[in-house]
Scaffold this active site. Structure first.
Site, PDB file in Angstrom:
ATOM      1  N   ALA A  66       0.898  -1.087  -0.205  1.00 30.51           N
ATOM      2  CA  ALA A  66      -0.039  -0.073   0.026  1.00 30.51           C
ATOM      3  C   ALA A  66       0.941   1.252   0.021  1.00 30.51           C
ATOM      4  CB  ALA A  66      -0.905   0.045   1.204  1.00 30.51           C
ATOM      5  N   GLY A 112       0.328  -4.806   1.032  1.00 31.77           N
ATOM      6  CA  GLY A 112      -0.673  -4.756   0.317  1.00 31.77           C
ATOM      7  C   GLY A 112      -0.581  -5.679  -1.129  1.00 31.77           C
ATOM      8  N   GLU A 115      -0.925  -9.219  -0.471  1.00 32.20           N
ATOM      9  CA  GLU A 115      -2.229  -9.364   0.054  1.00 32.20           C
ATOM     10  C   GLU A 115      -3.055  -9.403  -1.299  1.00 32.20           C
ATOM     11  OE1 GLU A 115      -2.051  -6.394   2.948  1.00 32.20           O
ATOM     12  OE2 GLU A 115      -3.316  -7.604   4.268  1.00 32.20           O
ATOM     13  N   GLU A 135       4.378  -5.268   7.535  1.00 32.76           N
ATOM     14  CA  GLU A 135       3.620  -4.094   8.138  1.00 32.76           C
ATOM     15  C   GLU A 135       4.030  -3.935   9.532  1.00 32.76           C
ATOM     16  OE1 GLU A 135       2.235  -6.424   6.078  1.00 32.76           O
ATOM     17  OE2 GLU A 135       0.766  -5.465   4.768  1.00 32.76           O
TER      18      GLU A 135
HETATM   19  N1  COA Z   1       4.589   3.088  -0.586  1.00 35.34           N
HETATM   20  C1  COA Z   1       5.056   4.158  -1.210  1.00 35.34           C
HETATM   21  N2  COA Z   1       6.122   4.155  -1.875  1.00 35.34           N
HETATM   22  C2  COA Z   1       6.893   3.385  -2.175  1.00 35.34           C
HETATM   23  C3  COA Z   1       6.302   1.948  -1.666  1.00 35.34           C
HETATM   24  C4  COA Z   1       5.235   1.978  -0.611  1.00 35.34           C
HETATM   25  N3  COA Z   1       4.806   0.841  -0.059  1.00 35.34           N
HETATM   26  N4  COA Z   1       7.363   0.904  -1.983  1.00 35.34           N
HETATM   27  C5  COA Z   1       8.245   1.685  -2.666  1.00 35.34           C
HETATM   28  N5  COA Z   1       7.921   2.966  -2.805  1.00 35.34           N
HETATM   29  C6  COA Z   1       8.584   3.827  -3.516  1.00 35.34           C
HETATM   30  C7  COA Z   1      10.083   4.681  -2.814  1.00 35.34           C
HETATM   31  O1  COA Z   1       9.490   5.549  -1.890  1.00 35.34           O
HETATM   32  C8  COA Z   1      10.900   4.954  -4.064  1.00 35.34           C
HETATM   33  O2  COA Z   1      10.203   6.400  -4.478  1.00 35.34           O
HETATM   34  P1  COA Z   1      11.199   7.633  -4.715  1.00 35.34           P
HETATM   35  O3  COA Z   1      12.066   7.216  -5.618  1.00 35.34           O
HETATM   36  O4  COA Z   1      10.268   8.790  -5.133  1.00 35.34           O
HETATM   37  O5  COA Z   1      11.963   7.631  -3.321  1.00 35.34           O
HETATM   38  C9  COA Z   1      10.462   4.200  -4.887  1.00 35.34           C
HETATM   39  O6  COA Z   1       9.121   3.466  -4.715  1.00 35.34           O
HETATM   40  C10 COA Z   1      11.400   3.173  -5.385  1.00 35.34           C
HETATM   41  O7  COA Z   1      11.736   2.354  -4.129  1.00 35.34           O
HETATM   42  P2  COA Z   1      13.228   2.049  -3.313  1.00 35.34           P
HETATM   43  O8  COA Z   1      12.897   2.127  -2.146  1.00 35.34           O
HETATM   44  O9  COA Z   1      13.936   3.229  -3.690  1.00 35.34           O
HETATM   45  O10 COA Z   1      13.716   0.823  -4.099  1.00 35.34           O
HETATM   46  P3  COA Z   1      14.757   0.058  -3.286  1.00 35.34           P
HETATM   47  O11 COA Z   1      15.082  -1.104  -4.547  1.00 35.34           O
HETATM   48  O12 COA Z   1      15.805   0.384  -2.434  1.00 35.34           O
HETATM   49  O13 COA Z   1      13.795  -0.990  -2.263  1.00 35.34           O
HETATM   50  C11 COA Z   1      11.985  -2.228  -1.395  1.00 35.34           C
HETATM   51  C12 COA Z   1      12.656  -1.909  -2.691  1.00 35.34           C
HETATM   52  C13 COA Z   1      10.634  -2.936  -1.972  1.00 35.34           C
HETATM   53  C14 COA Z   1      12.667  -3.066  -0.310  1.00 35.34           C
HETATM   54  C15 COA Z   1      11.348  -0.995  -0.649  1.00 35.34           C
HETATM   55  O14 COA Z   1      10.991   0.063  -1.460  1.00 35.34           O
HETATM   56  C16 COA Z   1      10.453  -1.014   0.411  1.00 35.34           C
HETATM   57  O15 COA Z   1      10.708  -1.462   1.519  1.00 35.34           O
HETATM   58  N6  COA Z   1       9.206  -0.724   0.311  1.00 35.34           N
HETATM   59  C17 COA Z   1       8.149  -0.755   0.940  1.00 35.34           C
HETATM   60  C18 COA Z   1       7.664  -2.180   1.469  1.00 35.34           C
HETATM   61  C19 COA Z   1       6.588  -2.027   2.392  1.00 35.34           C
HETATM   62  O16 COA Z   1       6.864  -2.023   3.420  1.00 35.34           O
HETATM   63  N7  COA Z   1       5.351  -2.603   2.051  1.00 35.34           N
HETATM   64  C20 COA Z   1       4.320  -2.533   3.014  1.00 35.34           C
HETATM   65  C21 COA Z   1       3.421  -1.453   2.994  1.00 35.34           C
HETATM   66  S1  COA Z   1       1.982  -1.406   4.200  1.00 35.34           S
END
Ligand code: COA
Length: 260
Positions: A66, A112, A115, A135
């Site tokens: 999400a 999400g 999910e 989460e």
């Molecule tokens: N919500 C909002 N933005 C998200 C996102 C999310 N769940 N997951 C990734 N993004 C965005 C990042 O903020 C980044 O945006 P920016 O370039 O404007 O800063 C872009 O997507 C790329 O992500 P980034 O984190 O730079 O890539 P990465 O390869 O370094 O890491 C992940 C990949 C998936 C490990 C990391 O993005 C992450 O941990 N995301 C969140 C996962 C999460 O907790 N999901 C559950 C949400 S309830």
């Protein structure tokens, strides 16, 4: 209908829905959830479509969760509403769709995103995919059905560990857990989904929709799955597909299902 966050393609009787926010790793914001609802509703009504593949754009992510930026300042009341609305509008809606929905998990499926993949009828993954429910690392729990569907798919102990550790598992481990049915290369992911769908679409679409309902009923507290199966089984006898399927068998020919 055109969408800002989705791409919709049709190949024969299959619709491919691609979540298209690659710069945000296809994170589910309010707009995407709303558009997915509309797209699935339309495709469910579209008589030319017999099955749907759901995937994410780019090579990195299915859906990375999400959109955290949208709810980081929410109150308790707003949080509750977010989960309730999302479950109804998208996650339960996809699960209850009368056409098969396959998740083609092409990269990160987190929070999400996992999910949503779990709300699909089954999952196929590419070997670079990583799955998890992170989460609790954000101080919240899965709110789009994850605490219910993950234990159904992998068992309670594995689900508890995945949720508590907030860790990610590989595609191979997800297959071992029964979370995904098949793992293949990124290049072969869509061809494999199409191959599976070609087997599905040989069969009665009406019977498949009844089967989806009956299988889902077994996971609800409010309905008796066996009773639902009896109802759905009986309903099949009133369909043209049943007449054609049984007649074709007795006449030793391939069935040509009318889909009614
Ligand atoms: N919500 C909002 N933005 C998200 C996102 C999310 N769940 N997951 C990734 N993004 C965005 C990042 O903020 C980044 O945006 P920016 O370039 O404007 O800063 C872009 O997507 C790329 O992500 P980034 O984190 O730079 O890539 P990465 O390869 O370094 O890491 C992940 C990949 C998936 C490990 C990391 O993005 C992450 O941990 N995301 C969140 C996962 C999460 O907790 N999901 C559950 C949400 S309830």
């Amino acid at each position: 209908m055109s969408y800002e966050t989705l791409l919709i393609e049709k190949e024969d009787a299959t619709a491919i829905v691609t979540i298209n926010r690659p710069n945000k790793l296809n994170a589910l914001n309010k707009q995407t959830i709303g558009e997915l609802h509309e797209a699935f509703k339309d495709l469910n009504k579209d008589k030319s479509v017999k099955a749907i593949i759901l995937t994410g754009s780019g090579e990195k992510a299915f859906v990375a969760g999400a959109d955290i930026s949208e709810f980081s300042d929410f109150s308790e009341k707003e949080g509750k509403k977010l989960a309730a609305k999302g479950q109804k509008q998208l996650f339960n809606f996809v699960e209850e769709l009368s056409k098969p929905v396959i998740a083609a998990v092409n990269g990160f499926a987190l929070g999400g995103g996992l999910e949503l993949a779990m709300a699909c009828h089954f999952r196929v993954a590419s070997d670079n995919a990583k799955m998890g429910l992170p989460e609790v690392s954000l101080g919240v729990i899965p709110g789009y059905g994850g605490t219910q569907r993950l234990p159904q798919l992998v068992g309670k102990g594995r689900a508890m560990e995945m949720i508590m550790t907030a860790g990610m598992i590989s595609a191979a481990q997800a297959q071992d857990f029964g979370l995904v049915n098949h793992v293949t290369t990124q290049e072969e992911l869509m061809p494999l989904c199409h191959k599976i769908i070609s087997k599905i679409t040989n069969n009665s679409t009406v019977a498949i929709s009844h089967a989806i309902k009956a299988v889902n009923a077994g996971f609800k507290n409010t309905v008796n799955g066996y009773e639902q199966e009896i109802e759905a089984f009986g309903a099949c006898f009133a369909t043209d597909d049943f007449t054609e399927g049984t007649t074709a068998f007795l006449e030793k020919r391939k069935a040509a299902f009318p889909g009614s």
